[in-house]
Design a protein around this motif. Sequence first.
Motif, PDB file in Angstrom:
ATOM      1  N   ALA A   1      -5.848   9.261   9.160  1.00 15.34           N
ATOM      2  CA  ALA A   1      -7.296   9.313   9.389  1.00 15.34           C
ATOM      3  C   ALA A   1      -7.658   8.901  10.812  1.00 15.34           C
ATOM      4  O   ALA A   1      -7.013   8.030  11.411  1.00 15.34           O
ATOM      5  CB  ALA A   1      -8.005   8.394   8.388  1.00 15.34           C
ATOM      6  N   MET A  48      -4.845   4.327  12.004  1.00 14.41           N
ATOM      7  CA  MET A  48      -4.141   3.253  11.294  1.00 14.41           C
ATOM      8  C   MET A  48      -2.664   3.229  11.656  1.00 14.41           C
ATOM      9  O   MET A  48      -2.071   2.151  11.788  1.00 14.41           O
ATOM     10  CB  MET A  48      -4.313   3.435   9.782  1.00 14.41           C
ATOM     11  N   LEU A  75      -4.515   7.510   4.726  1.00  9.64           N
ATOM     12  CA  LEU A  75      -4.948   6.366   5.525  1.00  9.64           C
ATOM     13  C   LEU A  75      -4.314   6.372   6.908  1.00  9.64           C
ATOM     14  O   LEU A  75      -4.992   6.146   7.922  1.00  9.64           O
ATOM     15  CB  LEU A  75      -4.594   5.074   4.790  1.00  9.64           C
ATOM     16  N   LEU A  76      -3.031   6.659   6.979  1.00  7.80           N
ATOM     17  CA  LEU A  76      -2.329   6.620   8.258  1.00  7.80           C
ATOM     18  C   LEU A  76      -2.786   7.726   9.203  1.00  7.80           C
ATOM     19  O   LEU A  76      -2.811   7.543  10.424  1.00  7.80           O
ATOM     20  CB  LEU A  76      -0.818   6.729   8.030  1.00  7.80           C
ATOM     21  N   LEU A  94       0.826  -1.213   0.000  1.00  7.22           N
ATOM     22  CA  LEU A  94       0.000   0.000   0.000  1.00  7.22           C
ATOM     23  C   LEU A  94       0.859   1.262   0.000  1.00  7.22           C
ATOM     24  O   LEU A  94       0.441   2.308  -0.500  1.00  7.22           O
ATOM     25  CB  LEU A  94      -0.929   0.013   1.221  1.00  7.22           C
ATOM     26  N   PHE A 133      -2.370   8.224  -0.955  1.00 12.49           N
ATOM     27  CA  PHE A 133      -3.327   7.408  -0.205  1.00 12.49           C
ATOM     28  C   PHE A 133      -2.769   6.899   1.129  1.00 12.49           C
ATOM     29  O   PHE A 133      -3.472   6.944   2.149  1.00 12.49           O
ATOM     30  CB  PHE A 133      -3.814   6.230  -1.053  1.00 12.49           C
ATOM     31  N   PRO A 134      -1.511   6.396   1.173  1.00 10.56           N
ATOM     32  CA  PRO A 134      -0.993   5.934   2.467  1.00 10.56           C
ATOM     33  C   PRO A 134      -0.988   7.029   3.523  1.00 10.56           C
ATOM     34  O   PRO A 134      -1.325   6.770   4.692  1.00 10.56           O
ATOM     35  CB  PRO A 134       0.431   5.482   2.122  1.00 10.56           C
TER      36      PRO A 134
END
Length: 295
Positions: free
Chosen positions: A160, A165, A157-158, A147, A153-154
């Motif tokens: 959020a 995450m 995501l991390l 990912l 995106f990573p």
Amino acid sequence: MSITGNKIRVNDVDLNVYIGGNGPAVLLLHGFPDSNALWRNLIPSLIGAGYRVVAPDQRGFGESGAPAGIQKYRAEVLVSDAIGLLDALDISVAHLVAHDYGAMVGWILAGQHGDRFCSYTALSCGHPTAYVNAGKRQKKMIRLRSLFLLPWFPEMLLKAGNWAMFRKLVRDHPETEHWLKDMARPGRLTAAVNWYRANFRVISSITGVADVRIPVMGVWSADDFALDEEQMLNSAQHVQGSFRYERLDGCGHWIPLDEPETTETLLLEFIADKKILSNVDENPKPNKRNRIERP
């Protein structure tokens, strides 16, 4: 969080480097998502034992510069940083100690620049070829990190949900708030992830990393969630010099933080004589250390 030191210009970046003590040099290389603070419990012991400690924040981490661009974090650049730092400090030969992704860099350094190091201690991460050729469990771990190859995106995501995450990724380690303080600074999370983006495909298919001809100690911890024991054990196949293996039971991934006293004992014992390794464990720690040693 970093140990503040000297700013030393190496290649295209200003590195924050803690330097302390006198005697034979020991170069300490941290991994993700750390800084030179990873070594804070070990540094006083090394200095007290008569060593000169060199502990940089690697590029993208801590108080060192974080240049933009994925290519700025390729393995050959990271290796060049370490050699450039030794050159800047006029250090011809050093002991090398590295953890996690820093240990991946360390294996390449020890293989390509064995004339600059008299020993290598690899914590958690084994030789890149052993890492790639490890079994299903390690391959699953590698896939989970795919990912990190994606753009933007990573990072999203991390971060959020108050970094939920990221907290899950590091298993809510006690060091988490320090890491988050560093990662929350502009551009720093991207710089850290770029270590993976720049090297993921290389590491996932690597076969040409040189064997190591200097004495090596590999240390792996039984509660490591990111790296399997097989990849460290099989590193012996890529060491032409002496290889010593230590397994720490009841210890997590961040060995220098989770077991500082054991790390200190092992390291000082190992580097005390880089050529002749003892076959006798004079101070065993039940349920903590399991030794395999090959002369």
